[in-house]
Design a protein around this motif. Structure first.
Motif, PDB file in Angstrom:
ATOM      1  N   THR A  98       0.804  -1.219   0.000  1.00  0.00           N
ATOM      2  CA  THR A  98       0.000   0.000   0.000  1.00  0.00           C
ATOM      3  C   THR A  98       0.838   1.271   0.000  1.00  0.00           C
ATOM      4  N   LEU A 103       4.017   2.218  -4.851  1.00  0.00           N
ATOM      5  CA  LEU A 103       3.004   2.312  -5.903  1.00  0.00           C
ATOM      6  C   LEU A 103       3.482   3.171  -7.067  1.00  0.00           C
ATOM      7  N   ARG A 108       1.876   2.841 -10.599  1.00  0.00           N
ATOM      8  CA  ARG A 108       0.480   2.719 -10.195  1.00  0.00           C
ATOM      9  C   ARG A 108       0.015   3.990  -9.492  1.00  0.00           C
ATOM     10  N   TYR A 111      -4.141   4.971  -3.569  1.00  0.00           N
ATOM     11  CA  TYR A 111      -5.464   4.519  -3.161  1.00  0.00           C
ATOM     12  C   TYR A 111      -6.312   5.699  -2.691  1.00  0.00           C
ATOM     13  N   TRP A 112      -7.614   5.515  -2.663  1.00  0.00           N
ATOM     14  CA  TRP A 112      -8.578   6.562  -2.293  1.00  0.00           C
ATOM     15  C   TRP A 112      -8.313   7.151  -0.916  1.00  0.00           C
ATOM     16  N   TRP A 113      -7.779   6.355  -0.024  1.00  0.00           N
ATOM     17  CA  TRP A 113      -7.586   6.792   1.362  1.00  0.00           C
ATOM     18  C   TRP A 113      -6.294   7.575   1.580  1.00  0.00           C
ATOM     19  N   HIS A 114      -5.445   7.647   0.569  1.00  0.00           N
ATOM     20  CA  HIS A 114      -4.195   8.396   0.722  1.00  0.00           C
ATOM     21  C   HIS A 114      -4.549   9.870   0.938  1.00  0.00           C
ATOM     22  N   GLU A 156      -2.918  -6.281  -1.144  1.00  0.00           N
ATOM     23  CA  GLU A 156      -3.572  -5.297  -2.007  1.00  0.00           C
ATOM     24  C   GLU A 156      -5.085  -5.389  -1.928  1.00  0.00           C
ATOM     25  N   LYS A 160      -8.577  -1.857  -0.819  1.00  0.00           N
ATOM     26  CA  LYS A 160      -9.040  -1.125  -2.011  1.00  0.00           C
ATOM     27  C   LYS A 160     -10.338  -0.431  -1.734  1.00  0.00           C
TER      28      LYS A 160
END
Length: 160
Positions: A98, A103, A108, A111-114, A156, A160
């Motif tokens: 993560t 990433l 890549r 993620y949404w939570w970053h 992973e 998500k």
């Protein structure tokens, strides 16, 4: 709305436009999501290379903030603290799947939570990514007892 770093225009997603090598110091530091997983002690099987994660944190790790208590001088206190550089990120196989640095190095997206995506430093904790409230300090724990504190590593599919 994504958070940007000083000097960036609203809507800039520097991590999509730049390689790790092209980022300035502020952008580099902004990539850290504050999960604290890189500050955990890990065990490596010498024969297989498999990594076992523990909930034992570096002596400088603050469990509440998931940040280093003395980031600027951490290498003086903890000589084996591994600095993250574009080169090291590409060879450190123990970085969490993560991890934003990993990433981006793999081409890549975050993620949404970053925090750079969500706009909040709390989403990494709310999503269950961080180790906030999970760690114990390494001080006074003998290395031979680390196996008693092994935890599950993130996958992973978990976040998500």
């Amino acid at each position: 709305m994504a958070k940007t770093v000083k000097g960036a225009k609203p809507g800039d997603f520097f991590w999509k436009a730049k390689t790790l090598e092209e980022m300035d110091a502020a952008e580099w530091e902004a990539l850290c999501d504050g999960c604290g997983r890189c500050c955990l002690n890990k065990l490596e099987d010498w024969e297989t290379g498999e990594i076992a994660w523990t909930r034992i944190a570096c002596t400088l790790f603050d469990d509440g903030s998931c940040r280093c208590k003395n980031y600027e001088k951490r290498h003086e206190t903890v000589p084996d603290c591994v600095p993250l550089t574009p080169e090291s990120v590409r060879r450190l196989h123990w970085l969490p799947v993560t991890c934003a640095y990993r990433l981006i190095a793999e081409g890549r997206d975050l993620y949404w939570w970053h925090p750079l995506v969500s706009g909040s430093p709390e989403t990494v904790h709310e999503a269950g990514i961080s180790v906030r409230g999970l760690t114990i300090p390494e001080d006074g724990i003998a290395v031979e007892n680390y196996e008693d504190f092994v935890i599950e590593a993130p996958t992973e599919d978990s976040f998500k």
